[in-house]
Design an enzyme around this catalytic site. Structure first.
Site, short mmCIF file in Angstrom:
data_model
loop_
_atom_site.label_atom_id
_atom_site.label_comp_id
_atom_site.label_asym_id
_atom_site.label_seq_id
_atom_site.Cartn_x
_atom_site.Cartn_y
_atom_site.Cartn_z
N VAL A 12 0.80 -1.23 0.00
CA VAL A 12 0.00 0.00 0.00
C VAL A 12 0.84 1.29 0.00
O VAL A 12 0.58 2.20 -0.79
CB VAL A 12 -0.96 0.03 1.21
CG1 VAL A 12 -1.91 1.21 1.11
CG2 VAL A 12 -1.73 -1.25 1.29
N ASN A 102 10.44 2.75 7.10
CA ASN A 102 10.85 3.13 8.46
C ASN A 102 12.12 2.38 8.84
O ASN A 102 12.11 1.51 9.70
CB ASN A 102 9.75 2.78 9.46
CG ASN A 102 8.74 3.90 9.62
OD1 ASN A 102 9.05 5.08 9.42
ND2 ASN A 102 7.52 3.54 9.97
N SER A 128 5.84 10.25 6.70
CA SER A 128 4.77 10.05 7.68
C SER A 128 3.43 10.48 7.12
O SER A 128 3.34 11.41 6.33
CB SER A 128 5.05 10.85 8.95
OG SER A 128 3.96 10.68 9.85
N LYS A 182 12.49 10.98 11.54
CA LYS A 182 11.23 10.23 11.45
C LYS A 182 11.06 9.31 12.67
O LYS A 182 9.96 9.15 13.20
CB LYS A 182 11.20 9.40 10.15
CG LYS A 182 9.99 8.45 10.05
CD LYS A 182 8.69 9.19 10.01
CE LYS A 182 7.40 8.45 10.10
NZ LYS A 182 7.21 7.08 10.12
N HIS A 185 9.93 11.42 15.43
CA HIS A 185 8.51 11.71 15.15
C HIS A 185 7.65 10.56 15.69
O HIS A 185 6.63 10.76 16.36
CB HIS A 185 8.28 11.89 13.65
CG HIS A 185 6.85 11.79 13.21
ND1 HIS A 185 6.18 10.57 13.12
CD2 HIS A 185 5.94 12.73 12.88
CE1 HIS A 185 4.93 10.78 12.75
NE2 HIS A 185 4.76 12.09 12.58
N ASN A 186 8.07 9.34 15.40
CA ASN A 186 7.28 8.19 15.84
C ASN A 186 7.30 8.02 17.36
O ASN A 186 6.31 7.63 17.96
CB ASN A 186 7.78 6.91 15.16
CG ASN A 186 7.22 6.77 13.76
OD1 ASN A 186 6.94 7.77 13.10
ND2 ASN A 186 7.07 5.56 13.29
N GLU A 189 4.88 10.30 18.52
CA GLU A 189 3.57 9.71 18.16
C GLU A 189 3.13 8.70 19.24
O GLU A 189 1.97 8.69 19.66
CB GLU A 189 3.72 9.03 16.79
CG GLU A 189 2.55 8.21 16.30
CD GLU A 189 2.91 7.50 14.97
OE1 GLU A 189 3.33 8.17 14.02
OE2 GLU A 189 2.76 6.26 14.92
C1 6PG Z 1 3.55 7.46 10.25
C2 6PG Z 1 3.44 6.28 11.16
C3 6PG Z 1 3.81 5.04 10.43
C4 6PG Z 1 3.42 3.75 11.14
C5 6PG Z 1 3.86 3.67 12.55
C6 6PG Z 1 3.13 2.59 13.29
O1 6PG Z 1 4.24 8.39 10.64
O2 6PG Z 1 2.93 7.45 9.19
O3 6PG Z 1 4.32 6.46 12.23
O4 6PG Z 1 5.18 5.12 10.16
O5 6PG Z 1 2.04 3.62 11.06
O6 6PG Z 1 5.20 3.41 12.52
O7 6PG Z 1 3.99 2.19 14.26
P1 6PG Z 1 3.68 1.12 15.32
O8 6PG Z 1 3.13 -0.09 14.62
O9 6PG Z 1 4.99 0.87 15.96
O10 6PG Z 1 2.67 1.75 16.24
#
Ligand code: 6PG
Length: 474
Positions: A12, A102, A128, A182, A185-186, A189
């Site tokens: 995807v 990633n 992201s 990135k 960023h995560n 997140e």
């Molecule tokens: C993004 C998200 C993407 C991914 C996450 C999910 O920025 O678009 O971070 O990279 O959905 O990495 O991470 P987990 O499965 O570790 O929650």
């Protein structure tokens, strides 16, 4: 016509990035290990732009204009190395391999150095925004050489999200800088999602507010300083009702949070850099604890809570909102602090204002707050985000509510690891004397690890086993 970019790996994310590029006027050569995915993309989306389907990497590379740009969108880790190995013999000096998955930034540094020796560019790009962002405009964090950005940057900027006409894409720095940013960023997140979860748990377990009602509260919060993508979708998820059972959707979902690794990497990296990235770390640990099914089950009958019945503070919902906001600020501060330390460690010139600015749209942590963070780094360049006057005063306003919420949660036995550890970080930073002096004393006693004095320069050791006199070591 030769293609301007090739994409290999059409799951995807890869397919959506390819479509985004084509929709923006680029001719895109396509390749996937199994041809079915390439065929499916062409069948469904060929009217979106110019695609050149290919059946092998040789054919893909042959379809590209020079210098060639090959975007690799496969699973992080060994699959990336395998594709690189297959691509290298097909490429020529100045060609660019782009890894938009990633990947771990240290892998990106290794790959960049190895390919540079062959005259090839390797660009690790943080992307992201999930599937939707990849298609309609993600936030893009490219690393790699400055030279490669000259060729690649305009394309990436064009397909990225934009705020007031400004692309959410900018060259981050050399080698693994893009993937590092990135990764952070995560990490943010993870913390963002955990503080939302803690607020949700408090509203339900302490205040008895059901998910449907919480959905309205989150939607309301989304209109103010918390306004962000994750708060918006929290309102949506909390309001969703399971069609099979008629129960709130979240009540039919197993309460174990998955993780693919980027949060864990952020914490490992923070530990290596020696940084107190506690909010992000606690959010990773909270996911880990949620997955310890057997122990959680045993604990329910073995461990006693002895909770202390507590009156909820007046305006508890507003208190929770403020605690969420303050904890969120701490996670951003800790994440941005990692960028400062990493820039020194890895010799990158990271521009914090620019990084905050390209997180304003397209990415998962996009939030109103990032406008003010961008402005703070443009104007005041604080040593810590919390020192910027706007944030110092915002957090000061939130502190009473934050303390009330953490105290209430502790009394009621509701775990709030990020709310509480963020408050501990805030208080730890502010405190004039920390118990670290005692730690130093203990280290010196059992291991002669030495200490510094507050009044005299130098390194000292006390002869604990003898007459307790002090000796200077240098
Ligand atoms: C993004 C998200 C993407 C991914 C996450 C999910 O920025 O678009 O971070 O990279 O959905 O990495 O991470 P987990 O499965 O570790 O929650």
């Amino acid at each position: 016509m030769a293609a301007q970019i090739g994409v290999t790996g059409l799951a995807v994310m890869g397919a959506n990035l390819a479509r985004n590029l084509a929709r923006n006027g680029y001719t895109v050569a396509l390749h996937n290990r199994t041809k079915a995915r390439t065929d499916a993309l062409i069948e469904k989306h060929c009217d979106e732009g110019e695609f050149i389907p290919t059946e092998s990497l040789e054919e893909l590379v042959g379809a590209l204009e020079r210098p060639r740009r090959v975007l690799v969108m496969v699973k992080a880790g060994a699959p990336v190395d395998a594709v690189i190995e297959d691509l290298v013999p097909l490429l020529e000096p100045d060609d660019i391999i782009i890894d938009a998955g990633n990947s771990l930034f240290t892998d990106t540094r290794r790959r960049e150095a190895a390919l540079a020796e062959k005259g090839l560019h390797f660009v690790g790009v943080g992307v992201s925004g999930g599937e939707e962002g990849a298609l309609n405009g993600p936030s893009i964090m490219p690393g790699g050489s400055k030279q490669s950005y000259e060729s690649l940057g305009p394309m990436l900027e064009k397909i990225s999200a934009h705020v007031d006409g400004v692309p959410c894409c900018a060259w981050i720095g050399t080698d693994g800088a893009g993937h590092f940013v990135k990764m952070v960023h995560n990490g943010i997140e993870y913390a963002d999602m955990q503080v939302i979860g803690e607020a949700h748990d408090l509203l339900r377990s302490a205040a008895g507010i059901e998910p449907a009602e919480q959905s309205k509260i989150f939607a309301e919060w989304n209109k103010g300083e918390l306004s962000s993508f994750l708060i918006e979708i929290a309102a949506e998820v909390l309001g969703h009702v399971d069609a099979k059972t008629g129960k709130p959707f979240i009540d039919v979902v197993v309460d174990s949070a998955g993780q693919k690794g980027t949060g864990r990497w952020t914490v490992i990296s923070a530990l290596e850099l020696g940084l107190p990235t506690s909010g992000i770390a606690e959010s990773v640990f909270a996911r880990a604890l949620s997955s310890q099914h057997a122990q959680r089950e045993e604990a329910q009958t073995t461990l006693v809570g002895n909770e202390i019945p507590t009156e909820l503070p007046d305006n508890f919902v507003e208190d929770v909102r403020q605690a969420l906001y303050a904890s969120k600020l701490v996670s951003y501060a800790q994440g941005l602090d990692m960028l400062v330390a990493a820039a020194k460690e890895y010799d990158w010139e990271l521009n914090l204002a620019e990084i905050a600015s390209l997180w304003r749209a397209g990415c998962i942590i996009r939030a109103e707050l990032l406008k003010d963070i961008t402005a703070a780094y443009q104007n005041e360049r604080p040593a810590n985000l919390l020192f910027a006057p706007a944030f110092a005063s915002a957090i000061a306003d939130a502190v009473p509510a934050w303390r009330r919420v953490v105290a209430t949660a502790v009394q009621l036995g509701i775990p709030v690891p990020v709310f509480s550890s963020s408050l501990a970080y805030y208080d730890g930073l502010r405190r004039d004397r920390l118990p670290a002096a005692l730690t130093q004393g203990l280290r010196d006693l059992f291991g002669a690890h030495t200490y510094n004095r507050v009044d005299v320069d130098g390194t000292f050791h006390t002869l604990w086993g003898e007459d307790k006199s002090e000796v200077q070591q240098d």
